[in-house]
Write a protein that holds these residues in place. Structure first.
Motif, PDB file in Angstrom:
ATOM      1  N   SER A 740       0.811  -1.217   0.000  1.00  0.00           N
ATOM      2  CA  SER A 740       0.000   0.000   0.000  1.00  0.00           C
ATOM      3  C   SER A 740       0.845   1.268   0.000  1.00  0.00           C
ATOM      4  O   SER A 740       0.371   2.330  -0.425  1.00  0.00           O
ATOM      5  N   TRP A 741       2.090   1.178   0.435  1.00  0.00           N
ATOM      6  CA  TRP A 741       2.972   2.347   0.491  1.00  0.00           C
ATOM      7  C   TRP A 741       3.370   2.859  -0.893  1.00  0.00           C
ATOM      8  O   TRP A 741       3.904   3.980  -1.011  1.00  0.00           O
ATOM      9  N   LEU A 742       3.106   2.083  -1.957  1.00  0.00           N
ATOM     10  CA  LEU A 742       3.503   2.504  -3.302  1.00  0.00           C
ATOM     11  C   LEU A 742       2.898   3.856  -3.680  1.00  0.00           C
ATOM     12  O   LEU A 742       3.495   4.627  -4.444  1.00  0.00           O
ATOM     13  N   GLY A 743       1.725   4.149  -3.152  1.00  0.00           N
ATOM     14  CA  GLY A 743       1.120   5.436  -3.441  1.00  0.00           C
ATOM     15  C   GLY A 743       1.905   6.609  -2.887  1.00  0.00           C
ATOM     16  O   GLY A 743       1.776   7.740  -3.373  1.00  0.00           O
ATOM     17  N   VAL A 745       5.108   7.020  -3.047  1.00  0.00           N
ATOM     18  CA  VAL A 745       6.323   7.321  -3.809  1.00  0.00           C
ATOM     19  C   VAL A 745       6.151   8.629  -4.572  1.00  0.00           C
ATOM     20  O   VAL A 745       7.000   9.529  -4.504  1.00  0.00           O
ATOM     21  N   TYR A 746       5.049   8.778  -5.311  1.00  0.00           N
ATOM     22  CA  TYR A 746       4.787  10.007  -6.065  1.00  0.00           C
ATOM     23  C   TYR A 746       3.396  10.586  -5.782  1.00  0.00           C
ATOM     24  O   TYR A 746       2.967  11.525  -6.457  1.00  0.00           O
ATOM     25  N   GLY A 747       2.682  10.033  -4.831  1.00  0.00           N
ATOM     26  CA  GLY A 747       1.377  10.562  -4.495  1.00  0.00           C
ATOM     27  C   GLY A 747       0.240  10.014  -5.334  1.00  0.00           C
ATOM     28  O   GLY A 747      -0.826  10.631  -5.418  1.00  0.00           O
ATOM     29  N   HIS A 748       0.434   8.836  -5.956  1.00  0.00           N
ATOM     30  CA  HIS A 748      -0.640   8.234  -6.731  1.00  0.00           C
ATOM     31  C   HIS A 748      -1.708   7.656  -5.796  1.00  0.00           C
ATOM     32  O   HIS A 748      -1.422   7.225  -4.684  1.00  0.00           O
ATOM     33  N   ARG A 749      -2.949   7.628  -6.292  1.00  0.00           N
ATOM     34  CA  ARG A 749      -4.016   6.961  -5.569  1.00  0.00           C
ATOM     35  C   ARG A 749      -3.784   5.462  -5.618  1.00  0.00           C
ATOM     36  O   ARG A 749      -3.388   4.910  -6.647  1.00  0.00           O
ATOM     37  N   VAL A 750      -4.055   4.794  -4.494  1.00  0.00           N
ATOM     38  CA  VAL A 750      -3.794   3.359  -4.389  1.00  0.00           C
ATOM     39  C   VAL A 750      -5.016   2.660  -3.821  1.00  0.00           C
ATOM     40  O   VAL A 750      -5.654   3.151  -2.878  1.00  0.00           O
ATOM     41  N   LYS A 751      -5.325   1.513  -4.410  1.00  0.00           N
ATOM     42  CA  LYS A 751      -6.295   0.587  -3.827  1.00  0.00           C
ATOM     43  C   LYS A 751      -5.549  -0.716  -3.598  1.00  0.00           C
ATOM     44  O   LYS A 751      -5.070  -1.348  -4.543  1.00  0.00           O
ATOM     45  N   SER A 752      -5.419  -1.103  -2.351  1.00  0.00           N
ATOM     46  CA  SER A 752      -4.596  -2.271  -2.005  1.00  0.00           C
ATOM     47  C   SER A 752      -5.475  -3.458  -1.646  1.00  0.00           C
ATOM     48  O   SER A 752      -6.317  -3.369  -0.744  1.00  0.00           O
ATOM     49  N   LEU A 753      -5.254  -4.549  -2.337  1.00  0.00           N
ATOM     50  CA  LEU A 753      -5.982  -5.790  -2.090  1.00  0.00           C
ATOM     51  C   LEU A 753      -5.068  -6.778  -1.394  1.00  0.00           C
ATOM     52  O   LEU A 753      -3.872  -6.870  -1.702  1.00  0.00           O
ATOM     53  N   GLY A 754      -5.630  -7.533  -0.480  1.00  0.00           N
ATOM     54  CA  GLY A 754      -4.849  -8.517   0.241  1.00  0.00           C
ATOM     55  C   GLY A 754      -5.716  -9.246   1.253  1.00  0.00           C
ATOM     56  O   GLY A 754      -6.938  -9.240   1.157  1.00  0.00           O
ATOM     57  N   VAL A 755      -5.065  -9.838   2.228  1.00  0.00           N
ATOM     58  CA  VAL A 755      -5.754 -10.660   3.227  1.00  0.00           C
ATOM     59  C   VAL A 755      -5.551 -10.033   4.598  1.00  0.00           C
ATOM     60  O   VAL A 755      -4.411  -9.792   5.004  1.00  0.00           O
ATOM     61  N   GLU A 756      -6.657  -9.793   5.293  1.00  0.00           N
ATOM     62  CA  GLU A 756      -6.586  -9.178   6.623  1.00  0.00           C
ATOM     63  C   GLU A 756      -7.161 -10.065   7.716  1.00  0.00           C
ATOM     64  O   GLU A 756      -7.011  -9.760   8.893  1.00  0.00           O
ATOM     65  N   HIS A 757      -7.837 -11.152   7.350  1.00  0.00           N
ATOM     66  CA  HIS A 757      -8.498 -11.998   8.335  1.00  0.00           C
ATOM     67  C   HIS A 757      -8.116 -13.457   8.112  1.00  0.00           C
ATOM     68  O   HIS A 757      -7.695 -13.837   7.022  1.00  0.00           O
ATOM     69  N   PHE A 758      -8.291 -14.254   9.157  1.00  0.00           N
ATOM     70  CA  PHE A 758      -8.002 -15.677   9.037  1.00  0.00           C
ATOM     71  C   PHE A 758      -8.812 -16.293   7.901  1.00  0.00           C
ATOM     72  O   PHE A 758      -9.984 -15.971   7.710  1.00  0.00           O
ATOM     73  N   GLY A 759      -8.162 -17.188   7.169  1.00  0.00           N
ATOM     74  CA  GLY A 759      -8.849 -17.874   6.088  1.00  0.00           C
ATOM     75  C   GLY A 759      -9.659 -19.049   6.602  1.00  0.00           C
ATOM     76  O   GLY A 759      -9.852 -19.238   7.798  1.00  0.00           O
ATOM     77  N   GLN A 760     -10.144 -19.839   5.671  1.00  0.00           N
ATOM     78  CA  GLN A 760     -10.907 -21.033   6.003  1.00  0.00           C
ATOM     79  C   GLN A 760     -10.656 -22.056   4.907  1.00  0.00           C
ATOM     80  O   GLN A 760      -9.916 -21.788   3.962  1.00  0.00           O
ATOM     81  N   THR A 761     -11.212 -23.221   5.051  1.00  0.00           N
ATOM     82  CA  THR A 761     -11.033 -24.235   4.019  1.00  0.00           C
ATOM     83  C   THR A 761     -11.853 -23.870   2.783  1.00  0.00           C
ATOM     84  O   THR A 761     -12.801 -23.100   2.846  1.00  0.00           O
TER      85      THR A 761
END
Length: 798
Positions: A740-743, A745-761
């Motif tokens: 998410s810090w990539l925004g 670098v030059y002030g670009h808008r960023v939408k960061s996707l990833g995992v924040e919660h425990f997964g499941q099967t």
């Protein structure tokens, strides 16, 4: 012996004074701020006799020691007397660039063998360092140097640390030798007095694991008193006395001992006479004469144990605060002598005002004799004992087993690359040593072990092979094996990697350690990993499988925050490749990087201090990806190492780029292709190391602040051509903060996707959809980010 004891007694006086004075100076004399400096005068004092005996008589130059963290001032004082520490550093104890609070092999100038500080870890380090010495010796790389003994000085409260007992199990399995653990049994911890009878539990545990146990409870003064009429009753009373009472009476002094002893064992006969023959001062000296403070008893025990190589646990009864006005008090752990108490202690030690920092200020013997005695001590007579070893040559390229268009996972590619290395008779293949906590097969080390074998000091038969039972694994066990199998204890893996990764400095033999572990279980050994890096040990940590991509295994086996560990851990360079050709380039870099130990300015391409080297962490996956059809040219190879490259370079009017790291490449590529139907300038950034990109960006900014106005990091060059109103979508199978810090670098808008919660099967598709990592989620994020650009454009027109 009598002259040796005399010299050692004088040295102990000087060591005790210097350690206490160093702490006092830092807290009461040196100018500071409102935050207390601290120190542990009482914890130092309990080890003064033991450490004096060891360093000035018993230890040899090849022996290595992990010092109890709180005894650092005693260690620094001994090194000061030996000429390996400076007065300037002691005067700045716990100050900026002064002698360190706890012994540090990378930050202290004196001869530290193992860093300590996180209690219990230095203890286990000596055990694994002994096993590594056995490995080096069995492979014939000791170069006729004698084997050393790995010694740990342990506070009794450290014995609460669970990793010590995990290490004991591993030592027993591998036939541990040449290891001493010396327990400073002062019966006091930070908050309390140690429970009754704990020493008996220690003795039983160590005996069960094949250690010799030597208990030093009584000193020579006490033994002599026990031989007097009535002495047997005195012995019985001492050995039954509760820990709290013994500590309290030590603090109260001779008169209190007299009252208590006469009240409880006095009989107006032999015992009473024994007590009455001694003054209060003599009675206090007698009751304080425990085994850990008696030089004759210590030397006799250490010299007897030196005649064999069996592991030995010495349980040395001591007094916390021995010789100080704090002795025995339950609050003395963080307590410090007041200026009034220190003045009394100075007079007691015979140190003249203004001579507090003189090496032999507290001595009563000619200082020239003491200088000569210390200089001739086996441990000190060869000077600093840090060894070195030449670098192992690494070929210009490693094999890349991936075939264009064929699916292959990075985990499988890792195993195949190692297997290809194992086929060759090269210095690289010879010096790689692998280790794993019972996940050798499931992390794809099996083919390597098939070719290179398991290490054991003595050859062992494969019963399945002898019984002609078919198996895909043919693992020979013997002295030339190159895999060290560990039990299911990740903390042991990290400490073993630390020991293997210091072999060049400890044993003078370079090893290239590779350790594999399930990525989510890095958390179980995070402290041990930090400890290994703090010591500047060099190793390749391969963590696989990772993320929710290990879908059917469920949340317990799915990592989330490990990419952030890779970014934040000092001394550890982190990569997460998507394709096997990237992995091959990174592994080649890793084997070279692990061996670097240079100095100089950062490189102006990345602004990273690559010449100093370090350890490397690979985050790999079990998910097969279709391998790209391409040749890795030198420029692309360098970009992979630097942390990122354009898989699709953006055009001049790019409204959006997608940046991915690792196994989500397939979703990112598909989303880019679909978005490119109406956004021809869209870019796709393949990130191989968020760690190196971020570190280079931070370093370039620091360089600019220092006047290097043209400094530009790799990520700044990659993003320089993007229009300022472009949007960035980042995606990773891990915590979205990784990218998410990539925004910023030059002030670009960023939408960061990833995992924040425990997964499941579930299936990968299920979990990617659930966590918003799938193609649709990436496209939706791209639409949202570019929608912001459209709004601003319309606002500008109006």
């Amino acid at each position: 012996m009598s002259s040796k004891i005399s010299y050692l007694s004088e040295i102990e006086r000087c060591v005790s004074w210097l350690a206490a004075w160093t702490i006092h100076h830092a807290n009461h004399i040196r100018e500071g701020d409102e935050v207390k400096v601290g120190g542990h005068q009482a914890s130092c004092a309990s080890l003064s006799t033991i450490m004096t005996a060891l360093y000035c008589s018993v230890l040899r130059t090849q022996d290595r020691v992990a010092v109890k963290p709180h005894a650092a001032p005693i260690f620094h004082a001994l090194q000061y007397l030996a000429g390996n520490q400076t007065r300037e550093k002691l005067e700045n104890f716990r100050g900026f660039q002064g002698a360190q609070s706890y012994p540090s092999r990378t930050k202290d100038v004196d001869d530290v063998d193992f860093s300590t500080g996180s209690v219990g870890l230095g203890v286990a380090q000596t055990l694994f360092s002994s096993l590594v010495q056995d490995y080096v010796s069995a492979h014939g790389w000791m170069n006729d140097r004698p084997e050393g003994r790995m010694v740990s000085l342990i506070g009794d409260a450290e014995m609460d640390e669970g990793n010590i007992y995990e290490a004991l199990i591993e030592g027993w399995k591998h036939g541990l030798r040449n290891c001493w653990w010396i327990v400073d049994y002062n019966r006091q911890s930070l908050d309390a007095v140690v429970r009754e009878g704990l020493w008996a539990r220690f003795e039983q545990i160590f005996t069960n694991f094949g250690w010799d146990v030597v208990i030093l409870r009584h000193g020579s003064l006490q033994e002599a008193a026990f031989a007097e009429p009535g002495g047997d009753k005195l012995r019985q009373w001492i050995e039954k006395c509760p820990n709290q009472l013994y500590s309290a009476l030590i603090f109260q002094g001779g008169a209190a001992w007299r009252r208590r002893l006469l009240d409880e064992v006095g009989d107006q006969g032999p015992v009473t006479a024994l007590i009455e023959r001694r003054s209060d001062e003599e009675l206090q000296a007698l009751m304080a004469n425990l085994g850990g403070h008696d030089l004759p008893s210590l030397l006799k025990a250490f010299e007897a144990a030196s005649r064999h190589d069996r592991p030995v646990c010495f349980i040395c009864y001591t007094i916390k605060g021995y010789g100080l006005p704090l002795a025995g008090h339950k609050d003395n752990h963080a307590g410090r002598m007041t200026p009034t108490q220190m003045e009394g202690f100075r007079q007691q030690m015979g140190v003249k005002p203004g001579q507090e920092w003189e090496k032999w200020a507290a001595a009563t013997t000619l200082t020239e004799e003491l200088d000569d005695f210390v200089a001739r001590a086996p441990f000190f007579r060869e000077g600093r004992r840090r060894r070195s070893a030449p670098a192992i040559p690494v070929p210009p390229a490693l094999p890349s087993p991936g075939q264009p268009g064929k699916p292959l996972s990075t985990q499988m590619g890792f195993g195949q690359i190692l297997n290809d290395i194992a086929r060759g008779d090269t210095p690289l293949a010879e010096r790689i040593v692998t280790t794993s906590p019972d996940v050798t097969v499931s992390t794809n080390l099996g083919p390597w072990v098939n070719r290179r074998g398991l290490f054991a000091r003595e050859s062992m038969a494969d019963t399945f092979k002898d019984e002609r039972i078919p198996s895909i694994y043919s693992w020979e066990l013997g002295p030339k094996g190159q895999h060290l199998e560990l039990g299911i204890a990740e903390s042991n893996l990290m400490i073993m990697l630390g020991a293997l990764g210091l072999s060049h400095a400890i044993n003078g033999a370079r090893l290239l350690p590779v350790g594999t572990v399930y990525d989510p279980f890095i958390y179980r050994s995070a402290d041990q990993l930090n400890y290994a890096c703090y010591q500047d040990a060099r190793f390749l940590l391969v963590a696989t499988p990772s993320g929710v991509t290990l879908a059917p295994e469920g949340g317990a086996h799915q990592s989330i925050g490990t990419p952030l560990i890779g970014m934040s851990q000092d001394g550890l360079c982190s990569f997460e490749p998507a394709f096997v050709d990237e992995l091959s380039v990174i592994m080649r870099f890793a084997f070279d990087y692990m061996q670097r130990d240079g100095e100089g300015d950062p490189g102006e391409t990345t602004w990273l201090r690559d010449q100093t080297g370090g350890s490397v962490y690979l985050r790999l996956s079990t998910r097969p990806l279709e391998q790209p059809a391409r040749q890795i040219d030198p420029d692309l190879e360098q970009d992979i190492i630097n942390g990122a490259y354009w898989l699709r370079r953006p055009g001049p009017n790019a409204s959006i780029i997608i940046a991915y790291q690792g196994v989500v490449a397939q979703e990112a590529i598909t989303a880019t292709g679909l978005l490119a139907e109406d956004r021809r300038d869209i870019g796709l950034l393949a990130i191989t190391s968020a760690d190196r990109l971020n570190a280079g960006w931070q370093a370039a900014e620091r360089a600019r602040q220092r006047g290097a106005v043209g400094a530009m990091s790799h990520i700044e060059r990659l993003l320089a051509s993007l229009p300022r109103d472009s949007g960035i979508v980042t995606v990773i199978d891990g915590h979205p903060a990784t990218l998410s810090w990539l925004g910023g670098v030059y002030g670009h808008r960023v939408k960061s996707l990833g995992v924040e919660h425990f997964g499941q099967t579930g299936t990968i598709a299920d979990l990617y959809r659930h966590h918003g990592l799938d193609t649709n989620a990436i496209m939706h994020a791209a639409q949202a980010v570019s929608h912001g650009r459209t709004i601003r454009y319309l606002e500008a027109l109006s």
